[in-house]
Write an enzyme that holds these catalytic residues in place. Structure first.
Site, mmCIF file in Angstrom:
data_model
loop_
_atom_site.group_PDB
_atom_site.id
_atom_site.type_symbol
_atom_site.label_atom_id
_atom_site.label_comp_id
_atom_site.label_asym_id
_atom_site.label_seq_id
_atom_site.Cartn_x
_atom_site.Cartn_y
_atom_site.Cartn_z
ATOM 1 N N ARG A 1 0.816 -1.216 0.000
ATOM 2 C CA ARG A 1 0.000 0.000 0.000
ATOM 3 C C ARG A 1 0.849 1.265 0.000
ATOM 4 O O ARG A 1 0.378 2.332 -0.397
ATOM 5 C CB ARG A 1 -0.943 -0.019 1.203
ATOM 6 N N GLU B 1 -12.972 -9.098 16.298
ATOM 7 C CA GLU B 1 -12.849 -8.375 15.035
ATOM 8 C C GLU B 1 -14.223 -7.870 14.619
ATOM 9 O O GLU B 1 -15.248 -8.502 14.880
ATOM 10 C CB GLU B 1 -12.261 -9.284 13.966
ATOM 11 N N ARG C 1 42.683 43.074 -7.918
ATOM 12 C CA ARG C 1 41.725 43.474 -8.941
ATOM 13 C C ARG C 1 42.419 44.375 -9.963
ATOM 14 O O ARG C 1 43.482 44.953 -9.696
ATOM 15 C CB ARG C 1 40.558 44.220 -8.312
#
Length: 452
Positions: free
Chosen positions: A17, A157, A425
Protein backbone atom coordinates in the site's frame (compact mmCIF):
# COMPACT_ATOMS: atom_id res chain seq x y z
CA UNK A 1 12.81 -3.49 35.85
CA UNK A 2 14.92 -6.45 36.93
CA UNK A 3 12.83 -8.89 34.89
CA UNK A 4 14.37 -9.99 31.58
CA UNK A 5 12.51 -8.99 28.44
CA UNK A 6 12.58 -9.89 24.75
CA UNK A 7 10.92 -7.65 22.18
CA UNK A 8 9.49 -9.33 19.09
CA UNK A 9 9.20 -6.68 16.39
CA UNK A 10 7.10 -7.52 13.34
CA UNK A 11 8.65 -5.76 10.35
CA UNK A 12 8.08 -8.03 7.37
CA UNK A 13 5.56 -5.90 5.49
CA UNK A 14 5.79 -5.80 1.70
CA UNK A 15 5.03 -2.06 1.33
CA UNK A 16 2.20 -2.91 -1.06
CA UNK A 17 0.00 0.00 0.00
CA UNK A 18 3.01 2.30 0.35
CA UNK A 19 3.72 1.63 -3.34
CA UNK A 20 7.40 1.79 -2.53
CA UNK A 21 10.61 0.22 -3.76
CA UNK A 22 11.78 -0.26 -0.16
CA UNK A 23 10.42 -1.81 3.01
CA UNK A 24 7.71 0.25 4.69
CA UNK A 25 9.56 0.41 8.00
CA UNK A 26 12.56 2.08 6.35
CA UNK A 27 10.55 5.15 5.41
CA UNK A 28 11.68 8.08 7.57
CA UNK A 29 9.84 10.03 10.22
CA UNK A 30 11.76 13.13 11.38
CA UNK A 31 14.75 11.98 9.34
CA UNK A 32 14.93 8.50 10.89
CA UNK A 33 13.55 5.13 9.75
CA UNK A 34 10.26 4.16 11.39
CA UNK A 35 11.80 0.96 12.74
CA UNK A 36 14.52 2.97 14.50
CA UNK A 37 11.87 5.01 16.36
CA UNK A 38 10.23 1.79 17.53
CA UNK A 39 13.56 0.40 18.70
CA UNK A 40 14.25 3.58 20.67
CA UNK A 41 10.98 3.08 22.55
CA UNK A 42 11.85 -0.58 23.10
CA UNK A 43 15.29 0.32 24.44
CA UNK A 44 13.74 2.78 26.87
CA UNK A 45 11.51 0.02 28.23
CA UNK A 46 14.49 -1.91 29.53
CA UNK A 47 14.73 -4.35 26.64
CA UNK A 48 18.23 -5.55 25.82
CA UNK A 49 17.38 -8.09 23.09
CA UNK A 50 15.02 -7.96 20.14
CA UNK A 51 13.86 -10.58 17.67
CA UNK A 52 13.20 -8.77 14.41
CA UNK A 53 10.79 -10.58 12.08
CA UNK A 54 11.74 -9.44 8.59
CA UNK A 55 10.81 -9.95 4.95
CA UNK A 56 11.99 -7.70 2.13
CA UNK A 57 15.15 -5.60 2.59
CA UNK A 58 15.96 -7.81 5.60
CA UNK A 59 19.56 -6.64 6.01
CA UNK A 60 18.71 -2.95 5.68
CA UNK A 61 15.84 -3.26 8.15
CA UNK A 62 18.09 -5.03 10.65
CA UNK A 63 20.79 -2.36 10.28
CA UNK A 64 18.25 0.43 10.88
CA UNK A 65 16.88 -1.39 13.93
CA UNK A 66 20.32 -1.65 15.53
CA UNK A 67 20.59 2.14 15.82
CA UNK A 68 19.10 2.15 19.35
CA UNK A 69 21.80 -0.04 20.89
CA UNK A 70 19.53 -3.05 21.46
CA UNK A 71 20.93 -6.45 20.46
CA UNK A 72 18.95 -7.38 17.35
CA UNK A 73 18.61 -10.84 15.81
CA UNK A 74 16.66 -10.99 12.52
CA UNK A 75 14.27 -13.86 11.74
CA UNK A 76 12.91 -14.32 8.24
CA UNK A 77 9.15 -14.79 7.95
CA UNK A 78 8.94 -17.40 5.20
CA UNK A 79 5.14 -17.70 5.03
CA UNK A 80 2.40 -15.09 5.50
CA UNK A 81 -0.04 -16.97 7.72
CA UNK A 82 -1.13 -14.23 10.11
CA UNK A 83 0.32 -12.31 13.05
CA UNK A 84 0.43 -15.34 15.33
CA UNK A 85 2.54 -17.18 12.80
CA UNK A 86 4.74 -14.09 12.37
CA UNK A 87 5.58 -13.99 16.08
CA UNK A 88 6.46 -17.69 15.99
CA UNK A 89 9.02 -16.95 13.28
CA UNK A 90 11.11 -15.86 16.29
CA UNK A 91 10.53 -19.16 18.10
CA UNK A 92 14.24 -19.71 18.73
CA UNK A 93 14.52 -16.39 20.57
CA UNK A 94 11.36 -17.00 22.60
CA UNK A 95 12.65 -20.44 23.59
CA UNK A 96 15.73 -18.83 25.13
CA UNK A 97 13.63 -17.94 28.15
CA UNK A 98 12.59 -14.44 29.21
CA UNK A 99 10.34 -13.16 31.96
CA UNK A 100 8.48 -10.84 29.59
CA UNK A 101 7.80 -10.80 25.86
CA UNK A 102 6.80 -7.53 24.16
CA UNK A 103 5.20 -7.72 20.72
CA UNK A 104 5.36 -4.53 18.67
CA UNK A 105 5.23 -3.46 15.05
CA UNK A 106 7.90 -1.71 13.01
CA UNK A 107 5.43 0.77 11.51
CA UNK A 108 4.24 2.36 14.79
CA UNK A 109 6.96 5.01 15.23
CA UNK A 110 5.13 7.18 17.79
CA UNK A 111 5.18 4.41 20.40
CA UNK A 112 6.71 5.45 23.75
CA UNK A 113 8.74 3.63 26.36
CA UNK A 114 6.19 4.67 29.00
CA UNK A 115 3.46 2.62 27.36
CA UNK A 116 5.67 -0.44 27.00
CA UNK A 117 6.78 -0.16 30.62
CA UNK A 118 3.14 0.08 31.68
CA UNK A 119 2.41 -3.17 29.81
CA UNK A 120 5.40 -4.90 31.42
CA UNK A 121 4.36 -3.71 34.85
CA UNK A 122 0.88 -5.17 34.36
CA UNK A 123 2.41 -8.60 33.76
CA UNK A 124 3.76 -8.64 37.32
CA UNK A 125 0.21 -8.96 38.71
CA UNK A 126 -0.05 -12.65 37.83
CA UNK A 127 -1.15 -11.80 34.29
CA UNK A 128 -0.34 -13.82 31.15
CA UNK A 129 -1.39 -11.39 28.41
CA UNK A 130 -1.54 -7.58 28.43
CA UNK A 131 -3.10 -5.97 25.38
CA UNK A 132 -2.45 -2.30 24.64
CA UNK A 133 -5.64 -0.57 23.52
CA UNK A 134 -6.88 2.90 22.70
CA UNK A 135 -10.17 4.74 22.87
CA UNK A 136 -11.52 6.31 19.70
CA UNK A 137 -14.72 7.90 18.48
CA UNK A 138 -14.17 6.17 15.12
CA UNK A 139 -13.77 2.47 16.00
CA UNK A 140 -14.85 1.11 12.60
CA UNK A 141 -12.37 -1.41 11.26
CA UNK A 142 -10.65 -2.12 14.58
CA UNK A 143 -10.92 -5.16 16.80
CA UNK A 144 -12.87 -4.38 19.99
CA UNK A 145 -11.56 -5.12 23.49
CA UNK A 146 -14.24 -6.95 25.45
CA UNK A 147 -13.76 -6.59 29.21
CA UNK A 148 -15.66 -8.21 32.07
CA UNK A 149 -14.96 -7.60 35.75
CA UNK A 150 -11.69 -5.87 34.93
CA UNK A 151 -10.36 -8.72 32.80
CA UNK A 152 -10.02 -8.90 29.02
CA UNK A 153 -12.13 -11.80 27.81
CA UNK A 154 -11.70 -11.46 24.03
CA UNK A 155 -10.64 -9.30 21.12
CA UNK A 156 -13.50 -9.30 18.66
CA UNK A 157 -12.85 -8.37 15.03
CA UNK A 158 -15.50 -6.07 13.64
CA UNK A 159 -16.74 -8.54 11.05
CA UNK A 160 -17.40 -11.07 13.83
CA UNK A 161 -18.82 -8.62 16.37
CA UNK A 162 -22.45 -8.31 17.40
CA UNK A 163 -24.25 -4.98 17.12
CA UNK A 164 -23.72 -4.44 20.85
CA UNK A 165 -20.00 -5.28 20.63
CA UNK A 166 -19.55 -2.84 17.77
CA UNK A 167 -20.61 -0.04 20.10
CA UNK A 168 -17.44 -0.62 22.13
CA UNK A 169 -14.94 2.18 21.51
CA UNK A 170 -11.93 0.57 23.21
CA UNK A 171 -9.92 -0.90 20.35
CA UNK A 172 -6.99 -3.21 19.85
CA UNK A 173 -3.67 -1.71 18.74
CA UNK A 174 -2.05 -5.08 18.05
CA UNK A 175 0.70 -4.45 20.61
CA UNK A 176 0.90 -6.64 23.68
CA UNK A 177 3.02 -8.08 26.46
CA UNK A 178 3.08 -11.82 27.20
CA UNK A 179 4.29 -13.85 30.17
CA UNK A 180 7.61 -15.08 28.81
CA UNK A 181 7.46 -18.37 30.73
CA UNK A 182 4.17 -19.30 29.07
CA UNK A 183 4.51 -17.46 25.76
CA UNK A 184 5.61 -20.35 23.57
CA UNK A 185 2.86 -22.64 24.85
CA UNK A 186 0.20 -19.96 24.34
CA UNK A 187 1.39 -19.02 20.88
CA UNK A 188 1.61 -22.66 19.76
CA UNK A 189 -2.03 -23.24 20.72
CA UNK A 190 -3.38 -20.48 18.46
CA UNK A 191 -5.41 -22.13 15.70
CA UNK A 192 -6.36 -21.14 12.17
CA UNK A 193 -10.00 -22.13 12.13
CA UNK A 194 -11.18 -19.03 10.29
CA UNK A 195 -12.11 -17.94 6.81
CA UNK A 196 -8.54 -17.02 5.86
CA UNK A 197 -6.91 -20.02 7.48
CA UNK A 198 -4.50 -17.71 9.33
CA UNK A 199 -3.14 -17.67 12.86
CA UNK A 200 -4.28 -14.48 14.59
CA UNK A 201 -2.25 -13.22 17.52
CA UNK A 202 -5.42 -11.74 19.02
CA UNK A 203 -6.67 -15.28 19.74
CA UNK A 204 -4.00 -15.58 22.44
CA UNK A 205 -6.40 -13.87 24.87
CA UNK A 206 -8.97 -16.64 24.70
CA UNK A 207 -6.24 -19.30 24.62
CA UNK A 208 -4.76 -17.96 27.86
CA UNK A 209 -8.16 -17.82 29.56
CA UNK A 210 -9.03 -21.35 28.45
CA UNK A 211 -5.95 -22.55 30.32
CA UNK A 212 -6.89 -20.67 33.48
CA UNK A 213 -4.70 -17.65 32.76
CA UNK A 214 -5.52 -13.98 33.09
CA UNK A 215 -5.59 -11.31 30.39
CA UNK A 216 -6.01 -7.55 30.85
CA UNK A 217 -5.97 -4.44 28.68
CA UNK A 218 -4.26 -1.14 29.31
CA UNK A 219 -4.91 2.18 27.62
CA UNK A 220 -2.63 4.44 25.56
CA UNK A 221 -3.29 7.56 23.44
CA UNK A 222 -4.66 6.77 19.99
CA UNK A 223 -2.08 9.00 18.31
CA UNK A 224 0.78 7.10 19.92
CA UNK A 225 -0.43 3.83 18.41
CA UNK A 226 -0.96 5.16 14.90
CA UNK A 227 0.32 2.72 12.28
CA UNK A 228 1.47 3.47 8.76
CA UNK A 229 0.21 1.80 5.59
CA UNK A 230 0.47 4.48 2.90
CA UNK A 231 2.07 7.84 2.14
CA UNK A 232 -0.87 9.82 3.47
CA UNK A 233 -0.60 8.07 6.83
CA UNK A 234 3.17 8.62 6.79
CA UNK A 235 2.59 12.37 6.41
CA UNK A 236 0.06 12.27 9.26
CA UNK A 237 2.54 10.48 11.53
CA UNK A 238 5.19 13.07 10.66
CA UNK A 239 2.73 15.80 11.64
CA UNK A 240 2.03 14.13 14.99
CA UNK A 241 5.73 13.60 15.69
CA UNK A 242 6.55 17.23 14.91
CA UNK A 243 3.74 18.50 17.15
CA UNK A 244 4.98 16.35 20.04
CA UNK A 245 8.61 17.45 19.60
CA UNK A 246 7.81 21.17 19.26
CA UNK A 247 5.62 21.08 22.34
CA UNK A 248 8.34 19.45 24.42
CA UNK A 249 10.97 21.97 23.30
CA UNK A 250 8.71 24.89 24.19
CA UNK A 251 7.95 23.35 27.59
CA UNK A 252 11.73 23.07 28.06
CA UNK A 253 12.24 26.80 27.43
CA UNK A 254 12.70 27.19 23.67
CA UNK A 255 10.77 30.01 21.99
CA UNK A 256 9.02 29.38 18.68
CA UNK A 257 7.02 32.23 17.16
CA UNK A 258 5.04 30.01 14.78
CA UNK A 259 5.79 26.46 15.92
CA UNK A 260 3.61 24.84 13.28
CA UNK A 261 6.05 26.11 10.61
CA UNK A 262 9.19 24.73 12.28
CA UNK A 263 10.38 21.24 11.35
CA UNK A 264 12.70 19.25 13.58
CA UNK A 265 14.66 16.01 13.34
CA UNK A 266 14.78 13.03 15.67
CA UNK A 267 18.14 14.09 17.16
CA UNK A 268 17.67 17.88 17.25
CA UNK A 269 19.09 19.54 20.36
CA UNK A 270 18.00 23.09 21.29
CA UNK A 271 19.03 24.89 24.48
CA UNK A 272 16.92 26.99 26.79
CA UNK A 273 16.16 30.56 25.67
CA UNK A 274 16.99 29.84 22.04
CA UNK A 275 14.60 31.48 19.56
CA UNK A 276 13.39 29.75 16.42
CA UNK A 277 11.57 32.06 14.02
CA UNK A 278 8.96 30.90 11.45
CA UNK A 279 9.65 28.54 8.54
CA UNK A 280 12.86 26.97 9.81
CA UNK A 281 13.84 23.44 8.76
CA UNK A 282 16.26 21.54 11.00
CA UNK A 283 17.72 18.37 9.52
CA UNK A 284 19.60 15.61 11.36
CA UNK A 285 22.68 16.32 13.45
CA UNK A 286 21.91 19.86 14.61
CA UNK A 287 22.68 21.38 18.02
CA UNK A 288 21.50 24.90 18.84
CA UNK A 289 22.79 26.18 22.15
CA UNK A 290 21.11 28.41 24.69
CA UNK A 291 20.41 31.96 23.56
CA UNK A 292 21.02 31.37 19.86
CA UNK A 293 18.59 32.84 17.32
CA UNK A 294 17.58 31.11 14.08
CA UNK A 295 15.85 33.66 11.89
CA UNK A 296 13.07 32.84 9.45
CA UNK A 297 13.38 30.62 6.36
CA UNK A 298 16.70 29.07 7.36
CA UNK A 299 17.76 25.46 6.75
CA UNK A 300 20.23 23.67 9.05
CA UNK A 301 21.73 20.20 8.80
CA UNK A 302 24.72 18.67 10.58
CA UNK A 303 25.54 22.01 12.19
CA UNK A 304 26.41 23.38 15.64
CA UNK A 305 25.23 26.86 16.62
CA UNK A 306 26.76 28.11 19.87
CA UNK A 307 25.16 30.38 22.42
CA UNK A 308 24.38 33.91 21.30
CA UNK A 309 25.00 33.15 17.63
CA UNK A 310 22.49 34.22 14.98
CA UNK A 311 21.59 32.54 11.71
CA UNK A 312 19.62 33.97 8.79
CA UNK A 313 17.11 34.89 7.68
CA UNK A 314 17.31 32.73 4.55
CA UNK A 315 20.56 31.08 5.57
CA UNK A 316 21.74 27.55 4.97
CA UNK A 317 24.06 25.67 7.29
CA UNK A 318 25.33 22.42 5.77
CA UNK A 319 27.13 19.54 7.54
CA UNK A 320 30.26 20.60 9.36
CA UNK A 321 29.17 24.20 9.93
CA UNK A 322 30.28 25.18 13.43
CA UNK A 323 29.36 28.64 14.68
CA UNK A 324 31.13 29.87 17.82
CA UNK A 325 29.51 32.04 20.47
CA UNK A 326 28.05 35.36 19.30
CA UNK A 327 28.99 34.76 15.68
CA UNK A 328 26.67 35.64 12.83
CA UNK A 329 25.71 34.04 9.53
CA UNK A 330 23.35 36.47 7.82
CA UNK A 331 20.78 36.48 5.07
CA UNK A 332 21.26 34.40 1.93
CA UNK A 333 24.51 32.88 3.17
CA UNK A 334 25.66 29.27 2.93
CA UNK A 335 28.21 27.67 5.25
CA UNK A 336 29.58 24.16 4.79
CA UNK A 337 32.33 22.36 6.75
CA UNK A 338 33.59 25.60 8.24
CA UNK A 339 34.47 27.07 11.63
CA UNK A 340 33.09 30.55 12.24
CA UNK A 341 35.00 32.03 15.18
CA UNK A 342 33.60 33.84 18.19
CA UNK A 343 32.02 37.14 17.21
CA UNK A 344 32.89 36.67 13.53
CA UNK A 345 30.37 37.91 10.95
CA UNK A 346 29.40 36.40 7.61
CA UNK A 347 26.78 38.90 6.71
CA UNK A 348 25.14 38.68 3.28
CA UNK A 349 25.05 36.66 0.08
CA UNK A 350 28.20 34.73 0.92
CA UNK A 351 29.47 31.16 0.53
CA UNK A 352 31.94 29.83 3.09
CA UNK A 353 33.06 26.23 2.52
CA UNK A 354 36.02 24.22 3.85
CA UNK A 355 37.18 27.20 5.84
CA UNK A 356 38.27 28.55 9.20
CA UNK A 357 37.37 32.11 10.15
CA UNK A 358 39.00 33.55 13.24
CA UNK A 359 37.31 35.40 16.07
CA UNK A 360 36.09 38.93 15.32
CA UNK A 361 36.64 38.75 11.56
CA UNK A 362 34.20 40.32 9.10
CA UNK A 363 33.38 38.72 5.76
CA UNK A 364 31.80 41.18 3.33
CA UNK A 365 28.76 40.62 1.13
CA UNK A 366 29.18 38.40 -1.91
CA UNK A 367 32.42 36.80 -0.73
CA UNK A 368 33.17 33.27 -1.93
CA UNK A 369 35.70 30.74 -0.72
CA UNK A 370 36.62 28.99 -3.97
CA UNK A 371 37.22 25.59 -2.38
CA UNK A 372 36.78 23.18 -5.30
CA UNK A 373 39.13 22.77 -8.25
CA UNK A 374 36.95 20.25 -10.04
CA UNK A 375 38.59 17.27 -8.36
CA UNK A 376 39.66 18.18 -4.81
CA UNK A 377 38.45 20.46 -2.01
CA UNK A 378 40.89 22.95 -0.48
CA UNK A 379 40.86 25.01 2.73
CA UNK A 380 40.73 28.73 3.31
CA UNK A 381 42.05 30.01 6.66
CA UNK A 382 41.28 33.52 7.87
CA UNK A 383 42.84 34.80 11.09
CA UNK A 384 41.43 36.91 13.89
CA UNK A 385 39.97 40.38 13.33
CA UNK A 386 40.53 40.23 9.58
CA UNK A 387 38.38 42.20 7.14
CA UNK A 388 37.41 40.78 3.77
CA UNK A 389 35.72 43.34 1.54
CA UNK A 390 32.56 42.70 -0.43
CA UNK A 391 32.53 40.66 -3.62
CA UNK A 392 35.88 38.99 -2.96
CA UNK A 393 36.89 35.55 -4.23
CA UNK A 394 39.31 33.63 -2.02
CA UNK A 395 40.91 30.91 -4.15
CA UNK A 396 41.87 28.02 -1.88
CA UNK A 397 44.23 26.86 -0.62
CA UNK A 398 44.91 30.28 0.79
CA UNK A 399 45.51 31.89 4.18
CA UNK A 400 44.73 35.42 5.36
CA UNK A 401 46.50 36.48 8.53
CA UNK A 402 45.28 38.17 11.70
CA UNK A 403 44.21 41.81 11.27
CA UNK A 404 44.68 41.60 7.49
CA UNK A 405 42.51 43.63 5.10
CA UNK A 406 41.30 42.44 1.70
CA UNK A 407 40.00 45.16 -0.60
CA UNK A 408 36.53 44.81 -2.06
CA UNK A 409 36.28 43.02 -5.40
CA UNK A 410 39.59 41.21 -4.98
CA UNK A 411 40.52 37.77 -6.26
CA UNK A 412 42.99 36.44 -3.70
CA UNK A 413 45.23 33.61 -4.92
CA UNK A 414 48.20 34.05 -2.58
CA UNK A 415 48.53 34.14 1.20
CA UNK A 416 48.02 37.52 2.87
CA UNK A 417 50.34 38.11 5.88
CA UNK A 418 49.04 39.35 9.22
CA UNK A 419 48.29 43.07 9.20
CA UNK A 420 48.71 43.39 5.41
CA UNK A 421 46.43 45.05 2.88
CA UNK A 422 45.76 42.99 -0.26
CA UNK A 423 44.38 44.15 -3.64
CA UNK A 424 43.56 41.54 -6.24
CA UNK A 425 41.73 43.47 -8.94
CA UNK A 426 42.39 45.33 -12.22
CA UNK A 427 43.15 49.06 -12.01
CA UNK A 428 40.14 51.25 -12.85
CA UNK A 429 40.29 53.36 -16.02
CA UNK A 430 37.89 56.26 -16.77
CA UNK A 431 37.23 57.40 -20.37
CA UNK A 432 35.69 60.89 -20.43
CA UNK A 433 32.70 61.34 -22.78
CA UNK A 434 32.66 57.73 -23.92
CA UNK A 435 29.34 56.80 -22.27
CA UNK A 436 27.18 58.56 -24.88
CA UNK A 437 29.10 56.96 -27.76
CA UNK A 438 28.73 53.50 -26.17
CA UNK A 439 24.97 53.92 -25.82
CA UNK A 440 24.68 55.08 -29.46
CA UNK A 441 26.57 52.02 -30.67
CA UNK A 442 24.34 49.68 -28.63
CA UNK A 443 21.19 51.37 -29.99
CA UNK A 444 22.43 51.01 -33.57
CA UNK A 445 22.96 47.28 -33.08
CA UNK A 446 19.45 46.94 -31.62
CA UNK A 447 17.87 48.88 -34.51
CA UNK A 448 19.71 46.74 -37.06
CA UNK A 449 18.36 43.55 -35.47
CA UNK A 450 14.80 44.85 -35.67
CA UNK A 451 15.12 45.57 -39.40
CA UNK A 452 16.51 42.12 -40.09
Amino acid sequence: MERSCLAVILAAGESTRMKSSMSKVLHPVAGRAMIAHVMQAVAGAGVSSAALVVGRDADKVADAARSAGVSVEPYLQKERLGTGNAVLAARAAIESGYDDILVAYGDVPLLTSETLNKARQALTDNVDVVVIGFHTDKPAGYGRLLVENGELVAIREEKDATEEERKVTWCNSGLMAINGRRALDLLSRIGNNNAKGEYYLTDIVEVARSLGGKAVAIDAPETELTGCNNRAELAYIEKLWQERARHQFMIDGVSMIAPETVFLSWDTKIGQDALIEPHVVIGPGVTIESGAVIHAFSHLEGAHVSGGATVGPYARLRPGANLAANSKVGNFCEVKKAEIGEGAKVNHLTYIGDAFIGAGSNIGAGTITCNYDGINKHETRIGKNAFVGSNSSLVAPVAIGDDAYVASGSVITEDVPAGALAFGRARQETKEGRAEALRARAQAIKDARKKS
